[in-house]
Scaffold this active site. Structure first.
Site, PDB file in Angstrom:
ATOM      1  N   ASP A   1       2.348   2.001   3.391  1.00 11.23           N
ATOM      2  CA  ASP A   1       3.390   1.120   3.923  1.00 11.23           C
ATOM      3  C   ASP A   1       4.781   1.631   3.579  1.00 11.23           C
ATOM      4  O   ASP A   1       5.743   1.379   4.307  1.00 11.23           O
ATOM      5  CB  ASP A   1       3.315  -0.287   3.309  1.00 11.23           C
TER       6      ASP A   1
ATOM      7  N   ASP B   1      -0.872 -12.168   3.070  1.00  8.38           N
ATOM      8  CA  ASP B   1      -1.371 -10.996   3.809  1.00  8.38           C
ATOM      9  C   ASP B   1      -1.404 -11.404   5.281  1.00  8.38           C
ATOM     10  O   ASP B   1      -2.427 -11.350   5.955  1.00  8.38           O
ATOM     11  CB  ASP B   1      -2.766 -10.645   3.265  1.00  8.38           C
TER      12      ASP B   1
ATOM     13  N   HIS C   1       0.866  -1.175   0.000  1.00  8.20           N
ATOM     14  CA  HIS C   1       0.000   0.000   0.000  1.00  8.20           C
ATOM     15  C   HIS C   1       0.904   1.226   0.000  1.00  8.20           C
ATOM     16  O   HIS C   1       2.005   1.191   0.552  1.00  8.20           O
ATOM     17  CB  HIS C   1      -0.832   0.148   1.281  1.00  8.20           C
TER      18      HIS C   1
HETATM   19 CO   LIG Z   1      -6.034  -9.683   2.383  1.00  9.53          CO
HETATM   20 CO   LIG Z   2      -7.402 -10.288   6.414  1.00  9.33          CO
END
Ligand SMILES: [Co+2]
Ligand SMILES: [Co+2]
Ligand SMILES: [Co+2]
Ligand SMILES: [Co+2]
Ligand SMILES: [Co+2]
Ligand SMILES: [Co+2]
Ligand SMILES: [Co+2]
Ligand SMILES: [Co+2]
Lengths: 433, 433, 433, 433
Positions: free
Chosen positions: D102, D337, D99
């Site tokens: 980040d 993630d 992002h």
């Molecule tokens: Co995700």
């Molecule tokens: Co999540």
């Protein structure tokens, strides 16, 4: 006098007909219900942490609230206390609750944190002299600082146990000094993230020993309040040891503390554990360990602790009915461990959230009291179990499997079921809420 | 010899390389693991109810299975027993489990049901003489008939308590006669649908008294097996009293029975209560009440008890690791309280579901045993708590809040957190599964 | 006239002050609210299946209700219809709903079932002539018989698709004949138990084609009612295709049927799908597919469909507020897809459960109407979005990312958040319920 | 070269026999599976946010990680990038994701944030020149800053929409510049906290328009990657609009974007929405919108997004099997993630968490590929639906309810159910994992 609540009037009772946002429509502290003033029944408390110390963050975003007292100095901590007492006054709140970390700046060392706490406790004590608001309970924050990341009393590191024990001592001293009616322990990180690195037996034994020390210290200093544990099943930890009422009861029995410690039960935590709030209250009452409540709800569609102000009075009436059945609060009360939503930025939001919560509880209490006075529900309950009051039933309970089998055969017992009448009782309930 | 399983061969171990559907790929009963035959470790049991008595219904539909033994006569009950023992033989199952209602037709009176049970128990006893399959446990069905709709030991009607007590006596007699290793109580409707009509205190006291009678009768008849309670949080009832391991522990402590009764823990019920299966096992072991397991999973996306055969061996390995840590089963074993899906119509489905379940458990046990033998996980766990083995830590546990505070101040204790290493331990785990 | 409801009077409105169990305290059919009679707003329907065909079983026990009409003959089916119309009369119910399987005995063949249905539909038609009660909707039971165990329109066997299509034709004919206002499809087993044996693409295409045929047939026969799909996320299947409002909307769009089909939304199914009921209603209204409701709640602590009568009026008020916002029902209404608890054995329980449900809904409707009339909530909502009514905002929506970026840079846009006022709106809400 | 990972070797494949913690046991990038290198199948990506920007906080506690690059300067942002690329190198990671928030410090204005982003993107571009690691996707953080507290594209304030649109433009530019294979939108706060203050229709229309602008801009700049939406049902919002795959499909159809946008599906979000991960993947594939995956699990006992590294390879194999059935990834890949637990303080923890995740996925892929190659599962699936391949079945699908009814009657169709064979298919599955 700060100007944080500038323009917000003191909240007074105006009755159901009022459309004034800044008034109580149900909470009338002096109204007598079942022989006691409403204020004495409900014993509302404002929570320092959510109301004055929480910046509005969540796991996906940071601070949303701008508060002039945010920061880490003693001066700002005093400003925060000033504002808190202004809100207590606006609401006519009879009680408040605090953690050490809510009211004092964290020090660089234990000694400095202790000094900070003592200074602020003195400051709050002075403020209380000019206020009607008392302390419902104090507690120690043993979960926010990274030193507690693996627990406090159940930490693998004995030094964290030590720090925690010393902290609780200081918080008990502060609670006693401020005339607190109870002292609460919530085991925020007493639990585990993974069983793979956890020694359940040792952690439980250390927790038991810790609690015994707390009880010993209470007696030593002559604290007259009640020691309360607040159950919660998870969050922040994957599994928390004080899961629910039944679990804490087993823990207290295991360490012989069931006469010394009661429970502070939160609606949101009941839900997380898979129970209704009224279940947890009824069970605690039945086990003799009902102490106090945190009257903040969770969202039924969210799997985490949303700590919202109550807003559904029929649900809350079920809770107060159990409290009335148990004889009402003694040292306990109704704490709002509730935070306004992080989008509720304005001082009005903070005040009116409490107004709504207090009104919902008052409305619920009145409904519960009406049903309690009416007596129909208890009459129906007693009738359902009336068979157990016969001498034959009592004799059976004192007998044995063989004797019972002999009687079943001899008397050709063949029980016919009777209606449980659930919907009729729900209708009865709805006549009163 | 019936023809129900015609064409289905006896299942034998062929090893991982086999692609024969009708073979074990992991379960090799005679293979020695940690000094004990695999069969003795696992102690598999087939459940009579799901495998032979369940017609395939669910809340939205009726019978899907056509079984030649369905019906309410003693003759059909014997045919059912014949088929059951044929399947035990096909699987080489060392154990089975039953409720009274699974094996005998319901009579019009208690006396008739008792006679039916006795006749079938004799029949099963004769079959056992020609079989290697033993009885892991017996139990009473105190939940299916409408007389139990409001509970058995906790029913508002004392006559239902009487019927239940007499029934349990008969089932304990049957279990003893058939050489059962345990006797199980699952409180199917010991709970409530609504608090509004429920007397929690009385129901708990009656349940406690009932359990005491069971324990007394066990000693009276000299039954050498273990009395086991199976926890479940809900379903069929909204709330069931034997919610989870922690709750049942508190109940046993309350009635002084924690040395007399152990637990039969089911994966599916652990999930419904918000726990992992390994949590419930580790907790029971830690409390000294781990008895036996029902190794059937629930679907993680369904909120009811799906009772499926296990199929994820890494998950099951976590369970067997806790059992190995606790020293393995004594009287307990691995029961499949599992039903094939209602669409699994064929005799092959019934057999192969058990083959898959047994293989998954065997694979899991072997993985758990390898890790157990390796010792790395236990070494890491011990290292994490090593601080508690020091004399200083032990002294602290024996001291008081004041003494600890004094030491924190004097030594300026300021603990620095250490990594919990969760991912590294998960990687370690994955080396073995 | 049967004697099933002997001694139970017709239920009349007596107002909030009444303590008569057999009276409405809130439901006053002729009271005018927002310009329409309450009866026309609510359009209550009694469900034939739960009220007259359900024997009281659950996954752990069988029949609890003894009803004189239980059995598989046409004569008993007519007796059931007689009793049903007696209850409609006692309640003053304006509507009822049925599945084919509720009202006619199952035949040995499709042809026989068809004849049975036709005979019973004639019988019911005759009864309706002497009654004020109309048909809200009809539907086909495509889930209880074992032939449907793997789905109806989505079954792997084309013959089951055929049987289902033929059955729906018959049920649509019956609904049309009886003047039904809607025809409902609930995809009880349109879903899967395991992905391993499922062809999602084919099953969806067959379901889409099936629905197209239903719509075609509606137009062919000139049925003026609405075709409704009832979403549910799971149970009996592990996953059901008509998961929730959003999912069904996508399905309708996929097959171009979003103008032809609306939804019948059930509170209990909303909860199972992780939504509040009001969410599902508001979303359906927003998408133009809000049709009708099943106003039966699930228990928040149970993971399955408990189908209980509503009893919390503030919650129901949120639902009726969305319905009022959407302009109220047209062909739809308030069906109670609700069953009394299996312990509620008595005819009084059946009647009074409906009385309580109707009263709760009426009370909720009145609260929602008051708030609707007041307008404050809508004013607050409009104010929150007022910025979007400016020409600048409308221009922005018609522009592009680059143009917007240019403006953000040029005007140094830096938005300051404004309070969402959730608690204040909840307080506002609570002034009206 | 920083010293953050000092002493940690590059991770290489050593095979299952290895007991080296710092080695792959299953992930062998060059091994060919189904005709493609393992690296090309899996397309692993490291997530910048969790690995390098997350401080370890949770709702009950603050920062636990001490990272030398924490802070708000460009210099520290570059140090962070240096460390990130060192870890990519250690792992041999083929991709990363980011992002804007980040990688760059937040500026005081939009313009400053934009400049910061551009500077860091250049810096990262330079680093990529000396690295094999590519960009799997970029995205904009439109949820952490307080300006987004009420949503981004769905905010009641048009200025927030403007800010968000401008931000996405910048992030798409950055993604294009860095050669990203996809651009992702996760609607963190596109949803609501309470329906009371929400205009569902307007918010959906604005979201649809926003997405159209994104698609238009993609074509304008000639971005060749895929636009992906990541569904999530809730958290941080009470309800999020991109609830699950089916919901997003309906949204795309509503705005005519189903050919332009695909999905990035996360295991944890599937679970939160009440689905299995494999369900979401299979459904997306069936709808033609399967794009990429976030391979991080949630804890089955926690009701919030725990974002843990995967560790159960049989579960992951179900996911990769669906991906292989769908033809494998094109622009998509396997992003983690995932965040290490907040107690996992050490650099080793960060590296080894990825090693474990990559190994679990590789092991799962290999199992899925073996089953795919074997073909037995697909053969069984095809056989189950074979009836639909007949001309009669095809003709039926093209006919009508009346024609079908006529045939059912004429041919006396009476379908007999066939076994669904779930357990046998699960056993088959277990032969390959
Ligand atoms: Co995700
Ligand atoms: Co999540
Ligand atoms: Co809470
Ligand atoms: Co609390
Ligand atoms: Co079970
Ligand atoms: Co079981
Ligand atoms: Co339902
Ligand atoms: Co329904």
């Amino acid at each position: 006098m700060t100007d944080f609540f500038a323009g917000i009037p003191q909240i007074r009772y105006e009755g159901e007909g009022s459309s004034n946002e800044f008034a109580f429509r149900h909470y009338n502290p002096d109204e007598v219900i079942l022989g006691k003033r409403m204020e004495e029944h409900l014993r509302f408390a404002v929570a320092w942490w959510h109301s004055f110390a929480w910046p509005g963050g969540d796991p996906f975003g940071g601070q949303t609230f701008d508060r002039p007292w945010f920061g880490d100095t003693l001066e700002l901590a005093k400003l925060k206390a000033d504002v808190a007492f202004e809100m207590f006054d606006i609401l006519g709140a009879p009680f408040f609750c605090f953690h050490d970390a809510d009211i004092r700046p964290e020090g660089a060392t234990f000694a400095e944190s202790k000094r900070n706490l003592e200074e602020i406790v003195d400051y709050i004590g002075t403020k209380m002299e000019g206020s009607k608001t008392k302390l419902l309970w104090g507690t120690a924050n043993l979960f926010s600082h990274r030193r507690f990341m693996a627990g406090a009393a159940t930490n693998p590191d004995p030094d964290v146990f030590a720090w925690s024990a010393a902290t609780v001592k200081g918080c008990m001293d502060a609670t006693m000094k401020l005339g607190g009616a109870n002292y609460v322990l919530w085991g925020g990180r007493e639990g585990y993230e993974t069983l793979l690195n956890t020694d359940l037996t040792r952690e439980a034994e250390n927790a038991g020993r810790f609690l015994q020390m707390v009880v010993d210290y209470k007696h030593k200093i002559g604290f007259q309040g009640t020691i309360l544990i607040e159950p919660k099943p998870q969050e922040p930890s994957k599994h928390q040891y004080d899961y629910d009422v039944a679990t804490v009861y087993g823990f207290l029995k295991r360490f012989g503390l069931e006469k010394e410690v009661k429970l502070n039960i939160e609606q949101g935590h009941a839900i997380l554990a898979g129970h209704s709030f009224e279940h947890e209250l009824a069970l605690a009452a039945s086990l003799g360990i009902l102490g106090s409540i945190d009257m903040n709800r969770n969202d039924y569609q969210s799997g985490w602790d949303t700590d919202q102000f109550p807003h559904n009075h029929p649900e809350m009436a079920l809770a107060y009915y159990e409290i009335l059945r148990a004889g009402g609060f003694t040292t306990g009360g109704t704490n709002f461990d509730a935070k306004i939503r992080r989008q509720s930025l304005d001082p009005e939001d903070l005040v009116l959230a409490h107004v709504g919560g207090m009104d919902t509880c008052a409305r619920a209490l009145k409904a519960a009291a009406r049903l309690h006075e009416d007596g129909s529900l208890e009459k129906a309950r007693a009738a359902r179990y009336a068979g157990w009051e016969t001498p034959e039933a009592k004799a059976m309970l004192a007998s044995s499997l063989e004797e019972i089998e002999a009687r079943v055969l001899a008397e050709a017992i063949n029980p016919e079921p009777r209606s449980g009448r659930q919907e009729r009782l729900e209708n009865l309930w709805n006549r009163f809420v």
